[in-house]
Motif scaffolding. Structure first.
Motif, PDB file in Angstrom:
ATOM      1  N   MET B 292       0.817  -1.211   0.000  1.00 43.42           N
ATOM      2  CA  MET B 292       0.000   0.000   0.000  1.00 43.42           C
ATOM      3  C   MET B 292       0.850   1.260   0.000  1.00 43.42           C
ATOM      4  O   MET B 292       0.608   2.202   0.746  1.00 43.42           O
ATOM      5  N   GLY B 320       3.459  -6.043  -4.851  1.00 46.26           N
ATOM      6  CA  GLY B 320       3.434  -4.677  -5.358  1.00 46.26           C
ATOM      7  C   GLY B 320       2.297  -3.877  -4.752  1.00 46.26           C
ATOM      8  O   GLY B 320       1.472  -4.415  -4.005  1.00 46.26           O
ATOM      9  N   PRO B 321       2.220  -2.594  -5.088  1.00 53.40           N
ATOM     10  CA  PRO B 321       1.128  -1.763  -4.581  1.00 53.40           C
ATOM     11  C   PRO B 321      -0.243  -2.354  -4.920  1.00 53.40           C
ATOM     12  O   PRO B 321      -0.546  -2.609  -6.087  1.00 53.40           O
ATOM     13  N   ASN B 322      -1.034  -2.563  -3.904  1.00 52.93           N
ATOM     14  CA  ASN B 322      -2.397  -3.103  -4.043  1.00 52.93           C
ATOM     15  C   ASN B 322      -2.446  -4.545  -4.544  1.00 52.93           C
ATOM     16  O   ASN B 322      -3.509  -5.042  -4.900  1.00 52.93           O
TER      17      ASN B 322
END
Lengths: 358, 358, 358
Positions: B292, B320-322
């Motif tokens: 996040m 990774g992000p999200n």
């Protein structure tokens, strides 16, 4: 314009770079109550001094008073023993002083003091080879135990070290991690001391995994070479004809004291210095690319593609720190091939090598 | 403050290090016609001021005049309702002021004003707990609808917010995204307003997913705590005995106004502050590590390894992000274990915690 | 040395951005014996000058004296021919000068000289469309050969280029890589020259893959547009009704000479400029997100989720340089949807677009 791209006097650098080859790499190390930034050449010595001041922890608390039995091999399994000593060595990143890919000289001193794991004969009687990056690759099968006798021969650096393995099963006694007052004996092996780890190869240990220092100064030690791999096979499975572990990692100025950073496979940079892998058509090939720094990488090998574990066809899998990309194929394509990280700035700073197929 | 974020004359930019722990993390936010760089302590206030100036969009164009029915649960499914308010809270990143891993003090103020989602009782009658990072974990099964009543209680920050979910199915009415003149009601929930989202749990929603603000100031709000998770199970499936969501993210000075950056699990940094997870031998354990922030992470837990979705054995999956890394195993290894991001500079700046097995 | 590692008074820190939009992105290029840092506007010209000085290598050594037959299609397969020229073009990153997502102007000049692959009619008789980023998507089936006639029309830049493909099988003659004195003809196609590559579509070539320059100046050329995709299908498989390749990449000031960096899909930044993808309910949709810079990305599309190759449900898969995330679903959700990189700083700097479903 030919210059050392990481010369700190270059006003264009020491700013941001996408290059990841700059002089400004910095590590934060928390070492026995001190927080040390390793961000400049010379700072590694400060981290080492802090590490030398860390006292042996006295385990405390109910969890830590538990005792754990040393595991035995499963029926039919073996006890696979290794004698490994932690030591320092003068290590040269670009021995040929050339980049064979671009057929060009790589000027500058690339020799620094690395911390490494060195394989010894039984009982530490003698070295089984020169100290090197990475440490020895350990081999076992499901049902075996891997028994590692570790000796801390880092008399010059005067700090505790450990071996922490991935993939295998171990109880807390053999975790090989410094965790302050919860530390067990295997998490603090002081200079001159020995410790014996016993790890179990369970069914889900199958694969290639890294091991590395996880003592009080683990980040710095790992970044300057204290890592290696272990490979666990299903019981009775044949060893592939060609099998190599390829660590993808950076050796950076704050850690090495050198003037520039190098993007490396196995402690070496630039084709001709990195491992030259050879194979013949028809051979089974297994390459294990493992990340061993703060960056994410992409392992590419020309002329080849393969199924990953999901069944998808790939030729450039991503690899994070301490992740493994397993590359397996039957060789069918003779020639001289390049393998490299597909992060462009990594490949251009040395993370490339030759794969030669007859 | 509208400027070219990469203008080399801007003294806040054009610099960088590898540490990812520095003070100068910068975000670019495009907020209602203004481009704001959040690159210094204090800049968050400028972004908030810009966000407060964003007018409610009037949806335009044929696509936006479409109407969409509110979905109903599938036969046998339930309508699972939550009341959630967006609010600010004083949040302390290192409540113990200690790092239990290294048994050392973590000096300095770590309290800042976070924006969070707070779970309320039916009809927003009362809080169901203190405001916290992350927001509440929402639970549902395939065939259910998740109905979230969102109230924007950010009266101090005076800006519109939303909830945008991952994984579930929704029509554009319930996307929860600000998209300028194409924005629908659920994409702009102004201070003091309420909006009710209805999301469908379809078969391919099975898993753990993030939700987060996606309003005009989404990047800043998300970076300071406006996120949470939802877990969708196959119909009738048992809940694992041990189940935790672990957000891996950075809280950085431009966002927090603090003097240093922290690498966090669930808004907290350093072992003893991050979630202490407990389990017993024989229990089914499910951990969901979700990225996040702007970085890629690697989730490692000592003493354990498991099959990922592809069937490969792993102990350090990338996130990774999200993205979500689902970690599932039956507990078989008692002891005190460390879990941490295996990006070395993240683990050393707080992204670590305890997993305790009896 | 015990200090707060992010104390802004520490001259070594207080620098860095997580933004990845700064002016100071730097590439290291090793070009024919010269090491060139492309770190400032204007440096690209120096790299081009160095590339213009690279002499044609004379292949040497036993491996390089091997000859390789040109492969033929498998029985029932076709020879799929393309004529492609490498050229420069004035390319505008934000033609609308607007960001449709946030309904805001994007001021500033975004036009630069790109190096691209342009599709031509048979025999290079005429262009089949304007030069563009990315180059043409090549289509073939298992059993086919892809035959690419490459013409180097970069007369202004005066440097050798190549095409190096991923996924397909090729012998060293058709690898399309400059490797110094080991270079074969297809690895050094000088200005005004032509070369014909023949690549085999084997069973494990199924998927979507990138191709790109791998000549002496490959990093710079790739970073400014010399890439495209090839898609190999199982024999006889239908083409999905909706099929798009989406390259995720940065165009940065040292490469473009522009004042700021742009985070792009297919050479364009900001919704309304990036590809507007349309589909109808019931159609089969295939999107291939491919990384093409030094960064890692996360591809997210609102309102949708799908199975990845492992069988897991995802909606935000990670994508590294030259990796492909294959997104496949049957469309079931009408509306206006955003697709974007979920690295927050990338989405906010242009890496976003529209997906419109009737």
């Amino acid at each position: 314009m030919t210059l050392d791209p990481s010369d700190p006097r270059d006003p264009r650098l020491g700013r941001r770079d996408f290059l990841q080859v700059s002089a400004a790499g910095a590590l934060l190390c928390t070492i026995g109550g001190e927080r040390v930034v390793v961000g400049r050449r010379g700072d590694a010595a400060k981290a080492d001094a802090a590490a030398a001041r860390v006292a042996r922890p006295r385990a405390a608390g109910p969890t830590e008073q538990q005792t754990f039995a040393t595991p035995e091999p499963q029926p039919g399994g073996r006890k696979v023993e290794y004698w490994i000593q932690a030591t320092t060595t003068r290590w040269t990143i670009v021995p040929s002083r050339r980049d064979d890919w671009h057929d060009v000289a790589v000027p500058g001193n690339s020799t620094f003091r690395a911390t490494v794991y060195q394989l010894m004969t039984d009982g530490f009687a003698a070295p089984l080879g020169p100290p090197a990056i990475p440490g020895p690759t350990l081999h076992a099968e499901v049902g075996d135990t891997i028994v590692v006798h570790l000796r801390n021969a880092l008399t010059d650096l005067k700090q505790a070290i450990t071996i922490h393995p991935h993939g295998v099963k171990y109880n807390p006694e053999y975790d090989g991690v410094y965790i302050g007052r919860y530390t067990r004996a295997g998490g603090f092996v002081a200079p001159g001391e020995e410790f014996t780890y016993t790890w179990e190869c369970v069914p889900e240990s199958v694969g290639a995994w890294p091991y590395h220092d996880h003592g009080p100064n683990h980040t710095l030690n790992t970044m300057r070479g204290m890592f290696g791999a272990l490979i666990v096979r299903p019981k009775g499975e044949d060893v592939p004809a060609v099998e190599h572990v390829l660590f993808m990692h950076q050796l950076q100025p704050p850690v090495t004291g050198l003037k520039r950073a190098y993007q490396c496979f196995n402690g070496r940079a630039y084709a001709g210095n990195t491992p030259i892998i050879t194979a013949r058509v028809g051979q089974e090939v297994a390459l294990y690319a493992i990340g061993m720094d703060n960056n994410f990488h992409d392992f590419h090998i020309h002329g080849h593609r393969w199924r990953d574990a999901s069944g998808a066809f790939v030729d450039t899998p991503g690899v994070g720190p301490n992740e493994t990309a397993a590359v397996r194929f039957v060789e069918d394509n003779p020639g001289r091939w390049l393998y490299h990280c597909h992060v462009f700035s990594h490949q251009d700073a040395g993370m490339a090598g030759w794969y030669l197929v007859e």
